[in-house]
Write an enzyme that holds these catalytic residues in place. Structure first.
Site, PDB file in Angstrom:
ATOM      1  N   GLY A 190       1.772  -7.536  28.358  1.00  0.00           N
ATOM      2  CA  GLY A 190       0.872  -8.611  28.731  1.00  0.00           C
ATOM      3  C   GLY A 190       0.699  -9.600  27.593  1.00  0.00           C
ATOM      4  CB  SER A 191       0.356 -13.271  27.465  1.00  0.00           C
ATOM      5  OG  SER A 191       1.729 -13.481  27.700  1.00  0.00           O
ATOM      6  N   GLY A 192      -1.673 -12.447  25.417  1.00  0.00           N
ATOM      7  CA  GLY A 192      -3.016 -12.347  24.859  1.00  0.00           C
ATOM      8  C   GLY A 192      -3.039 -11.550  23.566  1.00  0.00           C
ATOM      9  CG  HIS A 193      -1.708  -8.108  23.274  1.00  0.00           C
ATOM     10  ND1 HIS A 193      -3.021  -7.697  23.197  1.00  0.00           N
ATOM     11  CD2 HIS A 193      -1.227  -7.654  24.463  1.00  0.00           C
ATOM     12  CE1 HIS A 193      -3.314  -7.001  24.301  1.00  0.00           C
ATOM     13  NE2 HIS A 193      -2.251  -6.974  25.074  1.00  0.00           N
ATOM     14  CE  LYS A 215       1.355  -3.777  23.750  1.00  0.00           C
ATOM     15  NZ  LYS A 215       2.360  -4.694  24.318  1.00  0.00           N
ATOM     16  CG  ASP A 222       3.099  -2.899  29.566  1.00  0.00           C
ATOM     17  OD1 ASP A 222       2.593  -3.532  30.507  1.00  0.00           O
ATOM     18  OD2 ASP A 222       2.930  -3.216  28.372  1.00  0.00           O
ATOM     19  CG  HIS A 261      -5.515  -4.530  27.161  1.00  0.00           C
ATOM     20  ND1 HIS A 261      -4.957  -3.346  26.749  1.00  0.00           N
ATOM     21  CD2 HIS A 261      -4.495  -5.392  27.388  1.00  0.00           C
ATOM     22  CE1 HIS A 261      -3.634  -3.482  26.728  1.00  0.00           C
ATOM     23  NE2 HIS A 261      -3.335  -4.703  27.110  1.00  0.00           N
TER      24      HIS A 261
END
Lengths: 330, 330
Positions: free
Chosen positions: B54-57, B105, B110, B216
């Site tokens: 996921g994006s945001g990392h 991860k 995922d 998250h």
């Protein structure tokens, strides 16, 4: 106030202790008086570059100490000017026989203390004052325009010229030329909180932003309602271009700088918004720097900076740099 | 919600557009399906390394695409797994004849989507699952331990080995060895805010922190009162050491990772706190990485990671890397 700290009075010294551990291959940190120097200082045959200012803007300036950029940095307490004895001690550690160039952001306290140090320096010295913030003339901490994120551009380009052997007069003229060619403007989405104060520096409503904010949370041009990234970029790039007046087709460096509390994802989004504004004005983005370089503690927001480039400035920008915050080339 | 964005649904695509502009010398960004590849892909004669999530990392994972690290990254929407077709398209762009290693991860979505992609890949492939978060067993998004900041250590070391010509089986074994030698734990001072949600993921009182938080904003071990940095480091390093069990005198890599909303000044202060904990346990910090590498949007806080090192791992860690977020050597 929630911060990853121990006692408020130890924030700077403990942070510098961690900085020294993390970058022992690049720098040495001295205490009482406090300064950061290149591991290999003094470097023979070059003008020594010294910058500094209040802490809370990390990685500025200590993160730019290293080959191809600064010889020394003098960090004051958070948002507080370094003292003249810090600058003198740093100069003693880095100065060779070609003189010392001081790069100083235009804040009254910094200007005064670096000036006092310059008067006491035994050898030749000169000063470059940066004042790239186009938002306001005069502010909480200074008379005239503030020195902000464009200072990094000045330090990189002058640092490369110093490494290449330029003399003191040439470096001063180059630094002043880069400063004149550079304009910046910031926007804050939240305030920062100074550890020793313990509460936000200013209050912003849930949908308010401070357009033209300074890097200590000083007031900007106006407090407005939150707008889309594209609209913010339009206003900021327009204000910068009104000041530095780039010609259509001219190559520019675009620097999108985070204030410390804004994630990279938003900074990259602002790159897109700013790049579109540059394209609309016929500007060619020849070089681009994005990240948290001139921060304001935990403030959310960013600044945009443009520098008008030419072949010489591009060559110095591209020259190798080996610091903890900027690193490229050999 | 105050963020530097335009429409919520365009955050990822517009951010990647800016990323592509900023790092055109290093990467190429493809859309529909979305992936990021090394500018020079496919690189002949090496196993292709693909990661994602996921994006945001950010900068994880796209910021680690480049020579010496990843060949491709597949960013999903914010905190949302990438789809199998993203992984397949990335593999098509980077795979040579030596196979594909997926670094994933440990989050259920995922794992499932990378597994589906692996089954459809035409050539040889293998997967390394990272699960370095020692805080909790099982969490909001996964069964078993979560993969967090230690993933960067795995990607760097396996990336160096791939660049040096190691084969698929060797790389899988190496990645699993580094993962086993690595433990991480995080602490949140604030929540993050997912753009599409528009409000904080969780609520924290004015003096509360979440110890062992996930990247998250998933719950950690306990919600406690804010404590000094030294006390936080003590609890985190103790939990990590209880898991990876380093021997006294053993060289370790210490990684202090910011979650996106915490300034560098505090991260360096945590370096000092964590280093003291390591010293108390007789550990030798042989390598140190500090900065915002595995972030959680605008969450304030940090994670600590330790990896037990040996000469081989140190050699791979030191090998040249040329990505937008990690860069050293030639």
């Amino acid at each position: 106030m929630k911060k990853l700290i121990n006692a408020v009075e130890d924030v700077l010294s403990e942070s510098l202790e961690g900085f020294a551990l993390a970058h022992a291959d690049l720098v040495r940190v001295a205490h009482e008086p406090t300064f950061v120097v290149r591991r290999d200082a003094p470097v023979a045959g070059k003008v020594a570059l010294i910058s500094g200012g209040g802490s809370g803007h990390e990685p500025l300036h200590a993160g730019f100490v290293g080959a191809g950029m600064l010889d020394a940095a003098c960090p004051g307490q958070v948002f507080t000017s370094p003292t003249p004895d810090q600058v003198l001690a740093a100069a003693e550690a880095v100065a060779g026989d070609r003189g010392v160039l001081l790069i100083v952001k235009n804040y009254s306290g910094d200007v005064m203390n670096f000036e006092m140090a310059a008067e006491m320096l035994p050898g030749a010295s000169a000063t470059v004052l940066t004042n790239d913030d186009v938002a306001v003339e005069g502010s909480t901490y200074t008379t005239g325009r503030r020195g902000v994120a464009g200072t990094v551009i000045v330090e990189k380009i002058v640092g490369a010229a110093a490494e290449a052997g330029a003399d003191l007069d040439t470096l001063k003229a180059l630094g002043e030329r880069v400063n004149r060619a550079t304009g910046s403007m910031g926007v804050a989405l939240t305030s920062c909180t100074v550890p020793a104060v313990g509460r936000p520096t200013f209050d912003l409503g849930a949908d308010e932003i401070e357009l033209g904010v300074g890097i200590h949370g000083e007031p900007g041009r106006e407090r407005v309602r939150l707008a889309p990234a594209d609209a913010l970029a339009e206003q900021m790039i327009a204000a910068i271009c009104a000041s530095i007046e780039p010609r259509a087709g001219e190559p520019v460096l675009l620097h999108v700088n985070g204030f410390g509390g804004t994630p990279l994802m938003e900074l990259y989004l602002m790159v897109r918004s700013a790049a579109r504004q540059c394209a609309d004005r016929g500007l060619t983005i020849a070089r681009l720097l994005v990240g948290n370089f001139t921060t304001s503690l935990d403030m959310a927001g960013c600044s945009l900076t443009l520098t008008r480039l030419d072949d010489e400035l591009i060559r110095f920008w591209d020259a190798p740099v080996h610091t903890s915050a900027l690193r490229w080339g050999r």
